[in-house]
Design an enzyme around this catalytic site. Structure first.
Site, mmCIF file in Angstrom:
data_model
loop_
_atom_site.group_PDB
_atom_site.id
_atom_site.type_symbol
_atom_site.label_atom_id
_atom_site.label_comp_id
_atom_site.label_asym_id
_atom_site.label_seq_id
_atom_site.Cartn_x
_atom_site.Cartn_y
_atom_site.Cartn_z
ATOM 1 N N LYS A 283 39.384 15.807 1.604
ATOM 2 C CA LYS A 283 38.108 16.430 1.942
ATOM 3 C C LYS A 283 37.577 15.727 3.176
ATOM 4 C CE LYS A 283 35.369 19.670 0.344
ATOM 5 N NZ LYS A 283 35.667 20.871 -0.449
ATOM 6 N N ASP B 296 34.035 24.656 3.965
ATOM 7 C CA ASP B 296 33.250 24.284 2.782
ATOM 8 C C ASP B 296 31.799 24.546 3.189
ATOM 9 O OD1 ASP B 296 33.430 22.862 0.015
ATOM 10 O OD2 ASP B 296 31.832 21.761 0.998
HETATM 11 P P1 NDP Z 1 28.061 27.846 2.182
HETATM 12 O O1 NDP Z 1 27.641 26.886 3.216
HETATM 13 O O2 NDP Z 1 28.659 29.137 2.597
HETATM 14 O O3 NDP Z 1 26.854 28.155 1.182
HETATM 15 C C1 NDP Z 1 26.220 27.132 0.492
HETATM 16 C C2 NDP Z 1 25.028 27.716 -0.249
HETATM 17 O O4 NDP Z 1 24.467 26.715 -1.081
HETATM 18 C C3 NDP Z 1 23.933 28.176 0.693
HETATM 19 O O5 NDP Z 1 23.234 29.216 0.103
HETATM 20 C C4 NDP Z 1 23.089 26.907 0.787
HETATM 21 O O6 NDP Z 1 21.745 27.173 1.143
HETATM 22 C C5 NDP Z 1 23.143 26.400 -0.627
HETATM 23 N N1 NDP Z 1 22.972 24.953 -0.638
HETATM 24 C C6 NDP Z 1 23.675 24.034 0.066
HETATM 25 N N2 NDP Z 1 23.206 22.804 -0.180
HETATM 26 C C7 NDP Z 1 22.181 22.963 -1.036
HETATM 27 C C8 NDP Z 1 21.295 22.067 -1.662
HETATM 28 N N3 NDP Z 1 21.373 20.745 -1.444
HETATM 29 N N4 NDP Z 1 20.368 22.588 -2.521
HETATM 30 C C9 NDP Z 1 20.289 23.921 -2.741
HETATM 31 N N5 NDP Z 1 21.108 24.810 -2.163
HETATM 32 C C10 NDP Z 1 22.030 24.342 -1.332
HETATM 33 O O7 NDP Z 1 29.093 27.036 1.237
HETATM 34 P P2 NDP Z 1 30.139 27.614 0.198
HETATM 35 O O8 NDP Z 1 29.625 28.838 -0.440
HETATM 36 O O9 NDP Z 1 31.453 27.618 0.856
HETATM 37 O O10 NDP Z 1 30.172 26.428 -0.886
HETATM 38 C C11 NDP Z 1 29.334 26.405 -2.029
HETATM 39 C C12 NDP Z 1 29.923 25.474 -3.068
HETATM 40 O O11 NDP Z 1 31.230 25.950 -3.438
HETATM 41 C C13 NDP Z 1 30.119 24.023 -2.621
HETATM 42 O O12 NDP Z 1 29.954 23.175 -3.733
HETATM 43 C C14 NDP Z 1 31.591 24.001 -2.194
HETATM 44 O O13 NDP Z 1 32.145 22.703 -2.249
HETATM 45 C C15 NDP Z 1 32.186 24.906 -3.265
HETATM 46 N N6 NDP Z 1 33.463 25.489 -2.951
HETATM 47 C C16 NDP Z 1 33.635 26.255 -1.826
HETATM 48 C C17 NDP Z 1 34.862 26.832 -1.572
HETATM 49 C C18 NDP Z 1 35.073 27.761 -0.436
HETATM 50 O O14 NDP Z 1 36.146 28.387 -0.379
HETATM 51 N N7 NDP Z 1 34.135 27.939 0.482
HETATM 52 C C19 NDP Z 1 36.028 26.574 -2.437
HETATM 53 C C20 NDP Z 1 35.708 25.836 -3.647
HETATM 54 C C21 NDP Z 1 34.491 25.289 -3.852
HETATM 55 P P3 NDP Z 1 21.278 26.944 2.671
HETATM 56 O O15 NDP Z 1 21.829 28.105 3.425
HETATM 57 O O16 NDP Z 1 19.787 26.951 2.570
HETATM 58 O O17 NDP Z 1 21.831 25.635 3.117
#
Ligand code: NDP
Length: 439
Positions: free
Chosen positions: A118, A158
């Site tokens: 990561k 991510d």
């Molecule tokens: P994105 O950046 O596309 O979206 C993240 C979302 O979570 C946004 O809506 C963001 O809001 C919100 N968010 C981020 N940080 C916080 C916080 N501290 N408190 C509240 N809301 C928060 O990321 P992903 O959708 O790719 O990832 C989401 C999760 O899924 C993570 O845990 C990631 O590790 C996991 N994941 C992702 C994969 C992938 O293929 N993308 C694969 C496997 C796991 P805002 O826009 O306001 O920041």
């Protein structure tokens, strides 16, 4: 654990992730005395390599800005290091070490040949122009390029890293190495990306949920599902749920949550999708809509009446009180889209209540699985159809579910998916490490 706490006292997320795995595999670990002779667990608890560096870049006003960059190469016993890159102001060593540790076991579950890694930076793309993001990505990759490669370490997206950022990083890597290779996954479709990669984590989580529901003879039609986040994972989770007839009753971002009492229609979802992807907008912009209510600074768990929860935003976003509130409403399943979104107390509540509870390393493994399929397509210089990739994704998620059942189901028939996923992932990595000697 005591020893790790002394060594790494300032890494709470990392210690949390390790403790969850260590405590759930203790019994099987102790069945193999050779593991202890080879000090296997301690070796697994320390990443193979931690790379950290300064990233200097120039903003649109000509000011020099500095961020920290990291890559944690955790374990490559079963394949090249593989794992996403996170750009978010909260990024630190503890968070990336926990994510890399989880990734090793998750990747082992996918049945594909990928080790765990990561990386990321405390740089936040939010509010930055495209050119600033591009300059940052180029400076970031410049520091990393000697440590990544198609057979060495293959990064992906991510939080804060989507198609735009992967494109910029890939472009700079290609220029500096003069090689067009599959070193990044999540690339654009025109230059080696796989169909279905954007959808894979969210769709995969829904497929996993369907597998879990089936074990109790249940379906998804008409179920009320609370989803958190509104990024890549949350949006494609919601899209698939709507297609399958479920009611998506919430979404969130870091400013707050929207609650949709009647469930999102396909049209309403389309508007949110556009707001979030085309305009990089905020959920509060939906404040005036009659079909939803907006709640600033609140997570959805205690607001949305739901049968199922799919936390898909970030780590530790669902605590013990949230879990108890969900259970009180009669929640029957929790399938994690994010990595470690439930605190240990919340996870304990779900297991105690014996509901269907899938930890992210099993249920969100669809994303890295299709990244693995992207690597396979790049090696062959071929592109598979969306149907082919989706079919493989479904099969991989069913396989991961079967592994969880194999190692997690007790004599009374209840499946502890946390134990199942940790044990299956651990055993594969452990066997490979034992066979390769002390390296
Ligand atoms: P994105 O950046 O596309 O979206 C993240 C979302 O979570 C946004 O809506 C963001 O809001 C919100 N968010 C981020 N940080 C916080 C916080 N501290 N408190 C509240 N809301 C928060 O990321 P992903 O959708 O790719 O990832 C989401 C999760 O899924 C993570 O845990 C990631 O590790 C996991 N994941 C992702 C994969 C992938 O293929 N993308 C694969 C496997 C796991 P805002 O826009 O306001 O920041």
């Amino acid at each position: 654990m005591a020893e790790l706490q002394l060594r790494f006292p300032n890494e709470p997320e990392y210690l949390q992730a390790v403790e969850e795995v260590v405590t759930s595999i203790e019994d099987i670990y102790n069945e193999y005395p050779a593991f202890e002779r080879y000090n296997l667990m301690e070796r697994l608890c320390m990443p193979d390599r931690v790379i950290s560096f300064r990233v200097s870049w120039v903003d649109d006003n000509g000011r020099v800005r500095n961020n920290m960059g990291y890559r944690i190469q955790h374990n490559n016993a079963i394949g090249p290091y593989k794992g996403g890159i996170r750009f978010h102001s909260s990024v630190n060593l503890s968070i990336l070490k926990f994510l890399a540790f989880e990734q090793t076991f998750k990747n082992a579950l996918t049945t594909l040949s990928m080790g765990g890694a990561k990386g990321g930076s405390d740089f936040s793309p939010r509010g930055k122009s495209d050119m600033e993001v591009m300059r940052f990505c180029q400076a970031f990759v410049n520091e990393l390029l000697r440590n990544i490669g198609p057979d060495m370490d293959v990064p992906a997206g991510d939080i804060g890293v989507g198609g735009r950022e992967v494109g910029y990083m890939f472009g700079w890597y290609k220029k500096m190495t003069r090689e067009f290779s599959g070193t990044f996954t999540g690339k654009g479709l025109d230059f080696g990306g796989s169909l279905m990669r954007p959808e894979a984590t969210g769709y995969g989580n829904v497929y996993f949920l369907l597998n879990m529901l089936q074990t109790r003879g249940l379906g998804l039609e008409g179920r009320r599902v609370a989803v958190s986040g509104s990024g890549n994972v949350a949006l494609y989770t919601a899209e698939k749920l709507i297609k399958l007839g479920a009611k998506v009753v919430s979404l969130s971002d870091s400013d707050g949550s929207i609650i949709i009492p009647d469930g999102l229609t396909a049209e309403q979802f389309g508007r949110i999708f556009e707001l979030k992807t085309a305009y990089r907008g905020r959920l509060w912009e939906l404040e005036e809509e009659p079909w939803c209510s907006y709640h600033a600074g609140v997570r959805p768990w205690r607001l949305a009446q739901c049968d199922i929860a799919m936390p898909s935003a970030t780590q530790n976003e669902l605590d013990g009180d949230d879990a108890r509130a969900l259970l009180q409403q009669g929640c029957i399943a929790v399938s994690e889209g994010a990595n470690m979104p439930s605190t240990p107390e919340a996870a304990h509540e779900f297991l105690k209540a014996r509901i269907l509870y899938a930890p992210g390393k099993a249920s969100n493994a669809g994303g890295v699985s299709v990244s693995g399929l992207e690597m396979a397509q790049n090696s062959q210089r071929l592109a598979w159809t969306a149907e082919e990739v989706d079919d493989k994704l479904r099969r991989i998620m069913a396989d991961i579910h079967a592994q969880c059942i194999r190692y997690g189901r007790g004599d009374d028939g209840f499946c502890n998916y946390v134990r199942g996923a940790n044990t299956a992932g651990f055993m594969k990595v452990a066997r490979a490490m034992m066979a390769q000697g002390i390296v």
